[in-house]
Scaffold this motif. Structure first.
Motif, PDB file in Angstrom:
ATOM      1  N   ALA A   1       0.828  -1.207   0.000  1.00 32.75           N
ATOM      2  CA  ALA A   1       0.000   0.000   0.000  1.00 32.75           C
ATOM      3  C   ALA A   1       0.862   1.257   0.000  1.00 32.75           C
ATOM      4  O   ALA A   1       0.528   2.256  -0.651  1.00 32.75           O
ATOM      5  CB  ALA A   1      -0.937  -0.007   1.205  1.00 32.75           C
ATOM      6  N   ALA A   2       1.980   1.218   0.738  1.00 27.63           N
ATOM      7  CA  ALA A   2       2.880   2.377   0.787  1.00 27.63           C
ATOM      8  C   ALA A   2       3.487   2.643  -0.584  1.00 27.63           C
ATOM      9  O   ALA A   2       3.666   3.804  -0.984  1.00 27.63           O
ATOM     10  CB  ALA A   2       3.980   2.146   1.816  1.00 27.63           C
ATOM     11  N   GLY A   3       3.789   1.573  -1.322  1.00 27.78           N
ATOM     12  CA  GLY A   3       4.324   1.743  -2.674  1.00 27.78           C
ATOM     13  C   GLY A   3       3.321   2.426  -3.583  1.00 27.78           C
ATOM     14  O   GLY A   3       3.672   3.297  -4.377  1.00 27.78           O
ATOM     15  N   ARG A   4       2.042   2.009  -3.474  1.00 30.72           N
ATOM     16  CA  ARG A   4       1.003   2.641  -4.310  1.00 30.72           C
ATOM     17  C   ARG A   4       0.828   4.112  -3.946  1.00 30.72           C
ATOM     18  O   ARG A   4       0.692   4.966  -4.832  1.00 30.72           O
ATOM     19  CB  ARG A   4      -0.316   1.882  -4.139  1.00 30.72           C
ATOM     20  CG  ARG A   4      -0.311   0.480  -4.727  1.00 30.72           C
ATOM     21  CD  ARG A   4      -1.712  -0.103  -4.775  1.00 30.72           C
ATOM     22  NE  ARG A   4      -2.267  -0.311  -3.448  1.00 30.72           N
ATOM     23  CZ  ARG A   4      -2.151  -1.430  -2.752  1.00 30.72           C
ATOM     24  NH1 ARG A   4      -1.490  -2.454  -3.263  1.00 30.72           N
ATOM     25  NH2 ARG A   4      -2.703  -1.550  -1.556  1.00 30.72           N
ATOM     26  N   LEU A   5       0.851   4.421  -2.645  1.00 33.63           N
ATOM     27  CA  LEU A   5       0.682   5.811  -2.226  1.00 33.63           C
ATOM     28  C   LEU A   5       1.877   6.658  -2.655  1.00 33.63           C
ATOM     29  O   LEU A   5       1.721   7.807  -3.078  1.00 33.63           O
ATOM     30  CB  LEU A   5       0.493   5.885  -0.712  1.00 33.63           C
ATOM     31  CG  LEU A   5       0.266   7.290  -0.134  1.00 33.63           C
ATOM     32  CD1 LEU A   5      -0.972   7.931  -0.758  1.00 33.63           C
ATOM     33  CD2 LEU A   5       0.133   7.239   1.385  1.00 33.63           C
TER      34      LEU A   5
END
Length: 594
Positions: A525-529
């Motif tokens: 999720a952090a990568g997508r954000l």
């Protein structure tokens, strides 16, 4: 020789010019890659070289063409999927064969229905197909020990048979098939390009990275080791960027020092939308390109409506609804039937078109009808098209068991219904054809416009292309899904709905989730954000909220921490995403975005 130091964007351009004859690898942000790639491509094209810019998706095409401007007419900008198709089309032409078709979302769902006749658990079959697709992108099939169970071999055999009878490929197979075609040295020499600029190489799958290396006399690759990928490419291979860097001139470009990041916490979702509308309506943003992201389609639609109500002109980009449609439920989705009818009108004797028509509105996706057609073709020693031609003419084989005869009769009836429906479309084109498709075409009008003068084949091609590689509208303000926003580079980005359950899975904030699972979910999720944040060249704003209506929260997928009553209405308490929890504690929490 690799350079360890970080360089500025201007210094990077100087190094690219100094090493104009060498392959280079740059680690940089998406916006930097677009600017540097455009400059390199233009300068090289001016020297008379043939230049291709390969990008991961339609958004990146849009960004590159905007950056190249009118001067970029001599530079070919293509998605990596289109580049693979160019290789396969030329290979088919040289062999005197029909080029393969790439299965769109509807056709892929019907393919999976056909795979279920193997008799295994549907979820298990889907898992094996995904495993096989990844293996193809990684050339795992070159290892004799690739498959270890009879189940895997059975699924691979069935998948291959069904793709061959369709003369089709799954999107994940494209680059590997192109690499196989390039084993022909004459084709490889014909398709070779002087200069190939790969923007987002880290988002390419392994086979695509190898393909561009084979095509290019000189390759300049841009990427990011933390690339979360794009939805159009199922198996990104970011490690390939470092592998390529180890064999080329390589260096890293420092992130933009001028980007400001702001977190705005609101009391509820309505205030969040009002805050975003207030921010975008400010005079200083009147002519600024902006990207606004939402966590899901429902959120994007309501946010777009809120901006429209505030008098803001924004384009909604969530991709064609057909990409998520279930062809088995055509009675609840007119768009699926309109799509199937358009396909049949464009290709009346096409295998894919007829297979799609047989599956529309059938709970089994027509898999029983199609299996009866396949078995009949096998018994008669003919291909499925010949059997379909007989059925379309009303010639139903009467040999065999009663069940197969009944299924073939039903298939003949469905094909007759399709022929009758297509007769009403004969001679129509453009907007008249779109209107004749019925109410289901309403959701496709944006994709098909402008439709003036286009026949069914042209409209179908555009619709399929939009499902396989959707392209954002060319507007100043674009509201997009967060997972489809990669390369929607703009001066600023506003990421909404950064709460648990939306921006990050509910399990990521649940203490009962195993730590290794939680860490993996948070990292993904952090990568997508991070990808979304990098879209803002000058600033990024992240918005969150702490409550919303209970029913709305349930339907949106928000992680509900508790339920309370406020003024006689049930409300849901939610929390800012774990992704921004630490940042939020040190951030200015004012809801005014000043």
């Amino acid at each position: 020789m690799a350079l360890a130091e970080m360089v500025t964007e201007d210094e990077a351009l100087g190094l690219l010019r100094r090493w104009a004859d060498d392959c280079c690898t740059l680690r940089c942000e998406e916006g930097q890659a677009v600017r540097l790639a455009a400059t390199v491509a233009l300068e090289r094209a001016e020297t008379g070289l043939a230049v291709i810019v390969a990008v991961p998706n339609g958004n990146a095409c849009r960004a590159m063409r905007r950056q190249l401007g009118a001067a970029g007419s001599g530079v070919a900008v293509v998605t990596i999927a289109d580049l693979s198709l160019q290789v396969l089309d030329r290979a088919a032409e040289r062999a005197g064969m029909r080029p393969p078709t790439v299965l769109d979302a509807v056709q892929q769902r019907l393919l999976m229905e056909d795979m279920k006749v193997l008799g295994g658990k549907p979820r298990r079959i889907e898992e094996i197909v995904r495993f096989l697709c990844r293996g193809v992108t990684e050339f795992a099939y070159e290892d004799p020990a690739w498959l270890i169970s009879d189940e895997e071999r059975s699924v691979l055999s069935a998948l291959g048979e069904r793709l061959r009878e369709r003369n089709a490929l799954l999107p994940s197979f494209l680059a590997a098939a192109a690499c196989a075609a390039l084993e022909d040295t004459e084709l490889a020499a014909e398709m070779a390009v002087d200069e190939l600029v790969a923007v987002g190489l880290s988002a390419f799958d392994n086979a695509s990275q190898i393909m561009v290396g084979r095509l290019a006399d000189r390759l300049v690759a841009f990427g990011n080791a933390e690339d979360a990928g794009v939805p159009e490419i199922s198996f990104p291979h970011p490690a390939g960027l470092e592998l390529w860097a180890s064999h080329t001139r390589s260096f890293s470009v420092a992130p933009s020092p001028s980007r400001l990041t702001r977190i705005v916490s609101c009391t509820d979702d309505l205030q969040e939308k009002a805050t975003v509308a207030h921010l975008l309506s400010r005079e200083e943003y009147a002519d600024v390109p902006l990207t606004v992201t939402a966590p899901n389609r429902r959120w994007a639609a309501s946010l777009h409506a809120a901006l429209a109500a505030a008098g803001l002109d924004a384009a909604l980009y969530t991709g064609p609804a057909l990409a998520k449609a279930d062809p088995r439920r055509a009675e609840k989705d007119d768009a699926v039937r309109a799509y199937a009818l358009l396909a049949l009108a464009a290709e009346p004797r096409g295998t894919l078109a007829r297979r799609t028509w047989l599956g529309i509105g059938d709970w089994l996706g027509g898999s029983d009808l199609w299996e009866a057609v396949r078995q009949t073709a096998a018994r008669q020693g003919r291909d499925v098209d010949a059997v379909l031609d007989d059925l379309a003419a009303g010639d139903v084989p009467r040999d065999g068991d009663a069940v197969r005869i009944r299924l073939l009769s039903r298939a003949a009836e469905r094909l007759a219904e399709g022929a009758s429906a297509c007769a009403a479309l004969e001679g129509l084109e453009g907007s008249a054809l779109v209107e004749a498709l019925g109410a289901g075409a309403a959701g496709m009008r944006e994709v098909l416009a402008p439709a003036s003068g286009d026949d069914a084949g042209a409209l179908l091609g555009r619709l399929r292309a939009a499902m396989i590689a959707p392209d954002a509208p060319d507007a100043r303000v674009v509201v997009a899904l967060a997972d489809q926003a990669a390369y929607l580079v703009a001066d600023g980005v506003v990421a909404t709905g950064i709460v648990d359950g939306l921006a990050s899975p509910a399990e990521a904030a649940d203490p009962s989730t195993p730590l290794d699972v939680r860490d993996k979910l948070v990292a993904e999720a952090a990568g997508r954000l991070a990808t979304v944040e990098r879209l803002g060249e000058k600033f990024s704003v992240l918005t969150c909220f702490t409550s919303m209506g209970f029913l709305d929260a349930s339907e949106a997928g928000v992680d509900i921490k508790r339920i309370f009553v406020d003024r006689g209405r049930h409300r849901a308490r939610c929390a800012p995403s774990v992704l921004i929890k630490d940042k939020l504690e040190n951030a200015d929490r004012r809801t005014d975005a000043a």
